[in-house]
Scaffold this motif. Structure first.
Motif, PDB file in Angstrom:
ATOM      1  N   PRO A 519     -28.736 -28.005  17.174  1.00 49.80           N
ATOM      2  CA  PRO A 519     -27.404 -27.598  16.730  1.00 49.80           C
ATOM      3  C   PRO A 519     -26.437 -28.774  16.679  1.00 49.80           C
ATOM      4  O   PRO A 519     -26.591 -29.762  17.408  1.00 49.80           O
ATOM      5  N   ILE A 520     -25.421 -28.642  15.833  1.00 47.19           N
ATOM      6  CA  ILE A 520     -24.399 -29.699  15.729  1.00 47.19           C
ATOM      7  C   ILE A 520     -23.047 -29.214  16.243  1.00 47.19           C
ATOM      8  O   ILE A 520     -22.031 -29.891  16.060  1.00 47.19           O
ATOM      9  N   PHE A 521     -23.016 -28.071  16.896  1.00 45.97           N
ATOM     10  CA  PHE A 521     -21.764 -27.621  17.501  1.00 45.97           C
ATOM     11  C   PHE A 521     -21.443 -28.492  18.714  1.00 45.97           C
ATOM     12  O   PHE A 521     -22.332 -28.809  19.520  1.00 45.97           O
ATOM     13  N   SER A 522     -20.176 -28.850  18.841  1.00 49.52           N
ATOM     14  CA  SER A 522     -19.760 -29.721  19.958  1.00 49.52           C
ATOM     15  C   SER A 522     -18.836 -28.979  20.925  1.00 49.52           C
ATOM     16  O   SER A 522     -17.955 -29.574  21.533  1.00 49.52           O
ATOM     17  N   ILE A 523     -19.039 -27.680  21.069  1.00 52.49           N
ATOM     18  CA  ILE A 523     -18.192 -26.884  21.951  1.00 52.49           C
ATOM     19  C   ILE A 523     -18.349 -27.392  23.378  1.00 52.49           C
ATOM     20  O   ILE A 523     -19.467 -27.511  23.888  1.00 52.49           O
ATOM     21  N   PRO A 524     -17.245 -27.731  24.046  1.00 52.13           N
ATOM     22  CA  PRO A 524     -17.359 -28.332  25.385  1.00 52.13           C
ATOM     23  C   PRO A 524     -17.811 -27.323  26.434  1.00 52.13           C
ATOM     24  O   PRO A 524     -17.523 -26.124  26.343  1.00 52.13           O
ATOM     25  N   CYS A 525     -18.509 -27.811  27.430  1.00 50.86           N
ATOM     26  CA  CYS A 525     -18.918 -26.961  28.545  1.00 50.86           C
ATOM     27  C   CYS A 525     -17.674 -26.560  29.336  1.00 50.86           C
ATOM     28  O   CYS A 525     -16.866 -27.418  29.698  1.00 50.86           O
ATOM     29  N   PRO A 526     -17.488 -25.278  29.596  1.00 50.20           N
ATOM     30  CA  PRO A 526     -16.252 -24.843  30.275  1.00 50.20           C
ATOM     31  C   PRO A 526     -16.212 -25.278  31.733  1.00 50.20           C
ATOM     32  O   PRO A 526     -17.253 -25.405  32.395  1.00 50.20           O
ATOM     33  N   GLN A 527     -15.005 -25.512  32.206  1.00 54.38           N
ATOM     34  CA  GLN A 527     -14.800 -25.812  33.620  1.00 54.38           C
ATOM     35  C   GLN A 527     -14.533 -24.507  34.368  1.00 54.38           C
ATOM     36  O   GLN A 527     -13.845 -23.623  33.863  1.00 54.38           O
ATOM     37  N   ASN A 706     -28.851 -25.061  30.863  1.00 49.13           N
ATOM     38  CA  ASN A 706     -27.793 -24.994  29.846  1.00 49.13           C
ATOM     39  C   ASN A 706     -27.236 -26.349  29.436  1.00 49.13           C
ATOM     40  O   ASN A 706     -26.506 -26.440  28.449  1.00 49.13           O
ATOM     41  N   ALA A 707     -27.549 -27.425  30.149  1.00 51.69           N
ATOM     42  CA  ALA A 707     -27.007 -28.736  29.763  1.00 51.69           C
ATOM     43  C   ALA A 707     -27.417 -29.113  28.347  1.00 51.69           C
ATOM     44  O   ALA A 707     -26.656 -29.765  27.610  1.00 51.69           O
ATOM     45  N   ILE A 708     -28.603 -28.685  27.919  1.00 50.67           N
ATOM     46  CA  ILE A 708     -29.122 -29.090  26.609  1.00 50.67           C
ATOM     47  C   ILE A 708     -28.252 -28.571  25.458  1.00 50.67           C
ATOM     48  O   ILE A 708     -28.141 -29.225  24.419  1.00 50.67           O
ATOM     49  N   ILE A 709     -27.619 -27.408  25.658  1.00 53.25           N
ATOM     50  CA  ILE A 709     -26.858 -26.826  24.536  1.00 53.25           C
ATOM     51  C   ILE A 709     -25.519 -27.532  24.335  1.00 53.25           C
ATOM     52  O   ILE A 709     -24.850 -27.313  23.321  1.00 53.25           O
ATOM     53  N   PHE A 710     -25.132 -28.390  25.316  1.00 50.84           N
ATOM     54  CA  PHE A 710     -23.847 -29.089  25.200  1.00 50.84           C
ATOM     55  C   PHE A 710     -24.015 -30.544  24.791  1.00 50.84           C
ATOM     56  O   PHE A 710     -23.085 -31.337  24.921  1.00 50.84           O
ATOM     57  N   ASP A 711     -25.176 -30.875  24.286  1.00 48.54           N
ATOM     58  CA  ASP A 711     -25.418 -32.235  23.786  1.00 48.54           C
ATOM     59  C   ASP A 711     -25.666 -32.168  22.280  1.00 48.54           C
ATOM     60  O   ASP A 711     -26.793 -31.890  21.837  1.00 48.54           O
ATOM     61  N   PRO A 712     -24.637 -32.417  21.467  1.00 48.12           N
ATOM     62  CA  PRO A 712     -24.812 -32.323  20.016  1.00 48.12           C
ATOM     63  C   PRO A 712     -25.405 -33.580  19.389  1.00 48.12           C
ATOM     64  O   PRO A 712     -25.690 -33.586  18.185  1.00 48.12           O
ATOM     65  N   ASN A 713     -25.588 -34.647  20.176  1.00 45.25           N
ATOM     66  CA  ASN A 713     -25.990 -35.930  19.579  1.00 45.25           C
ATOM     67  C   ASN A 713     -27.320 -35.887  18.837  1.00 45.25           C
ATOM     68  O   ASN A 713     -27.442 -36.500  17.767  1.00 45.25           O
ATOM     69  N   PRO A 714     -28.339 -35.189  19.342  1.00 40.59           N
ATOM     70  CA  PRO A 714     -29.573 -35.121  18.533  1.00 40.59           C
ATOM     71  C   PRO A 714     -29.335 -34.489  17.160  1.00 40.59           C
ATOM     72  O   PRO A 714     -29.873 -34.974  16.146  1.00 40.59           O
TER      73      PRO A 714
END
Length: 737
Positions: A519-527, A706-714
């Motif tokens: 995915p190319i979504f860059s939605i930030p991981c919520p605090q 869930n860390a993988i879904i917040f990395d849009p770089n690939p």
């Protein structure tokens, strides 16, 4: 007085505004009775003041002051004169002297109030008005002024009380009725408010413009009911376009998901302005926000299709640009929420608009030896918005990796710190938000000489849709900010991700479909919130299980109702919670629907008010189960919930917009919360609600992966390579080396 009839005659002339006769009578009386006081001189000065003959007024009052320096009327008139000339300090001095000489001069207190109010000293002004009324209870001007200040300071009960007295004393004064009507309106005494506001506009029909402005103000503040209230009142007056008022009323009804009422208003506007074709277009493409049944969806869908055929037949040639108000509304946004593959309707709509637009100039050849690819992004949402949450990191990434990124802001002027940061991270940021002429926008984009033009979304407003119907760059692409096909024949690619697309996905798009593997979504991981409110503080019941549907209410397709029925039947402790829209009363429409679809269970469906993001996160955390909506599922909310380690029950549909949650689960390698039928959806939801141990196990798995879904770089790397390949393939062979 020896000749009272002469003075009375002068008074009568003055009362009837026969100024020359009044001046002559007062002058004659003063000549005949020079030692009987300065009242005639003050009266003549007053008449000169009324006629803006200020020098003559001043001469007469100077003479009167010399003859009777202790006469309060003389000081009062001098106060009026200096007030009229804007010399407020002198006016205050003379009004105060008048009150010193005559402490019961109510008029002196009233005019001091006027001056202090004009200078912004509301509290002191109010005191003066109250003193004037204390001396003279039947003083309508002072009562009205008191009421206006009370109205402005939200002292509504007192405002209504004193304004009623003013209206009783002056029943034909439109301003008094208007002010009383406004105070009653804010007190929510609508029938009585309407009575006085209607009386005001009947007395003064030109008040329509003021009511129109009030309507515009309330519409801007998202207070639709108040806006409609004043637009309807304005219809009873004169001096404003009735067609325009009906159009605004149509917009209010449209936003309220009352399409039949909106249609009536647009038709009325069209009757008054038949030369305006876009009123007909707007009426033809109406859709509700909330549907009551699947049958209603089919009916509106078929109406939409028929009307597009009609529009294509009737408007079969371009219209003059000055007659096309094309940027104010969109007709394809709500199509996405019908649960249907409507890309053929999007194509019809695109064909209609394309037939109405002038053809832009042909593209100029790109420089053969340009080292960096020029890529442009066109959007109205380069600020804190879901579009920037999705793609805000993409533009800086491309700029840092060999592209020159140009951002073109259109349609909306909103900018914030996110905008400021973006400006520092891209090659160029061009603010075109004040430009609504399509030709000018197209010209600006063409001059940028872009290699690639990207639309992060199409559908949230109309201007991007119209621009996308033109060839403004050799390669034009659409991202999934609003994940549906544009229908545009001049958009080359829809950019998606294979995780989110079903088999046969290319058939759902007018554009060619290009899918990245990531995915190319860059939605930030919520605090995590800094504190956690209790369930009762959040509006949740403490003794029941909360099944939260956190999505926008217009995503609540009627097909959701049987699923909710199953959950409520299988879990007697369940309540379903949804969140109201921030500015609209759509929950009332939805409540009406579930009253009929769930007649025995609708009491266990609750609606909570809209909240800020931190409270929203707390609602996610304190819910027992989070449900994904059918047909158009969670997007940003999916990332937020999964980022907090919370499971979401989902039933992936046949279209990309219903498969984001399932795609994220696939990316994490999880499948426990994926349903393949309605029965399975209900089963998973109830197990999550009733089996805390299992729910905790699922939550721990999500947190671990869930860390993988917040990395849009690939995904960004894949997209960059795609862009390079496409630009390279379009260049002449001799330039490819």
């Amino acid at each position: 007085m020896q000749s009272p009839s002469l003075y009375q005659l002068a008074e009568a002339y003055a009362q009837n505004k026969k100024w020359p006769e009044a001046l002559a009578a007062y002058a004659q009386y003063y000549r005949e009775h020079p030692h009987e006081g300065v009242a005639p001189l003050c009266a003549m000065a007053r008449i000169h003041r009324y006629q803006d003959q200020l020098e003559q007024a001043h001469e007469l009052l100077t003479q009167a002051l010399e003859e009777a320096p202790e006469d309060s009327t003389c000081h009062l008139e001098l106060g009026h004169l200096f007030f009229k000339t804007g010399q407020l300090e002198h006016a205050v001095r003379y009004f105060q002297q008048a009150l010193k000489l005559d402490p019961l001069c109510a008029e002196g207190y009233y005019w001091l109030g006027r001056i202090f109010q004009q200078e912004g000293h509301q509290t002191q002004a109010l005191r003066f008005y109250q003193q004037a009324v204390e001396i003279r209870q039947d003083y309508p001007e002072a009562l009205n002024a008191w009421g206006v200040i009370a109205l402005a300071t939200d002292d509504l009960e007192n405002a209504a009380k004193v304004l009623k007295q003013a209206v009783q004393l002056r029943p034909l004064n439109y301003e008094y009725h208007k002010h009383l009507g406004l105070s009653l309106f804010w007190l929510k005494q609508e029938p009585e408010a309407i009575e006085h506001l209607q009386k005001a506009i009947a007395l003064y029909p030109r008040l329509a413009e003021e009511y129109l402005n009030l309507g515009q103000f309330f519409l801007k503040e998202h207070q639709r009911l108040a806006a409609s209230f004043f637009f309807k009142l304005a219809l009873k007056g004169k001096g404003v376009s009735r067609s325009y008022l009906y159009t605004r009323l149509g917009e209010c009804a449209e936003q309220a998901s009352d399409p039949e009422e909106a249609l009536y208003f647009y038709q009325q506007a069209q009757k008054l302005k038949p030369e305006d074709p876009w009123l007909e277009v707007r009426a033809a493409t109406l859709l509700p926000w909330i549907y009551q049944s699947t049958e209603e969806i089919q009916a509106w869908n078929q109406r939409y299709s028929r009307n597009l055929d009609y529009l294509l037949h009737k408007f079969n040639k371009p219209s003059a640009p000055e007659n096309t108000r094309i940027s104010g509304f969109t007709q394809n946004f709500l199509l996405a929420y019908q649960g249907l593959d409507n890309h053929s309707l999007a194509e019809k709509l695109a064909a209609f608009w394309k037939s109405q637009l002038p053809h832009p100039p042909a593209l100029k050849p790109r420089p053969a030896k340009r080292n960096r690819i020029r890529i442009g992004f066109v959007s109205a949402h380069f600020y804190q918005h879901s579009i920037m949450s999705c793609f805000g990191q993409l533009m800086p990434y491309l700029q840092a990796n060999g592209f020159d990124v140009y951002c073109f802001q259109i349609a909306q002027p909103f900018q914030d710190q996110i905008t400021a940061n973006l400006k520092e991270q891209v090659h160029s940021f061009v603010d075109l938000s004040k430009q609504t002429a399509l030709e000018k926008l197209s010209e600006t984009l063409l001059k940028a000489n872009l290699d690639i033009l990207i639309y992060p979304e199409i559908g949230l407003e109309n201007l991007t849709h119209l621009l996308s119907l033109q060839r403004l760059a050799p390669l034009q692409c659409l991202l999934a900010g609003h994940p549906v096909s544009s229908g545009s024949p001049t958009l080359d690619y829809f950019i998606s991700c294979h995780l989110f697309e079903p088999p046969g996905a290319p058939n759902h798009y007018t554009e060619k479909l290009f899918c990245t593997q990531n995915p190319i979504f860059s939605i930030p991981c919520p605090q995590l919130p800094s504190k956690l409110l209790s369930r009762s503080e959040l509006g949740y019941p403490q003794d029941q299980r909360v099944y939260l549907l956190p999505e926008s209410l217009f995503k609540m397709h009627p097909d959701m109702d049987p699923l909710l029925k199953g959950i409520l039947e299988q879990d007697p402790q369940a309540v379903v919670v949804m969140i109201c829209a921030r500015y609209h009363d759509w929950h009332e429409k939805l409540a009406t629907r579930v009253t009929h679809s769930l007649p025995d269970l609708h009491g266990r469906i609750r609606f909570l008010p809209w909240s800020d993001q931190e409270t929203f996160f707390m609602r996610l955390l304190q819910a027992d189960v989070i449900l994904d909506s059918l047909h158009f599922g969670a997007g940003t909310v999916a990332y937020q919930a999964l980022g907090l380690g919370l499971p979401i029950v989902t039933w992936p549909g046949p279209l990309m917009r219903a498969r984001i949650v399932s795609g994220l689960y696939q990316q994490m390698g999880l499948k426990e919360c994926l349903a393949d039928s309605g029965e399975k959806y209900i089963e998973i939801a109830c197990r999550l609600g009733q089996d805390r141990v299992w729910r905790k196990e699922i939550a721990e798995k999500i947190k671990a992966h869930n860390a993988i879904i917040f990395d849009p770089n690939p995904g960004y790397a894949e997209l960059s390579a795609f862009f390079r390949r496409m630009v390279l393939s379009q260049r002449a062979p001799e330039n490819q080396a």
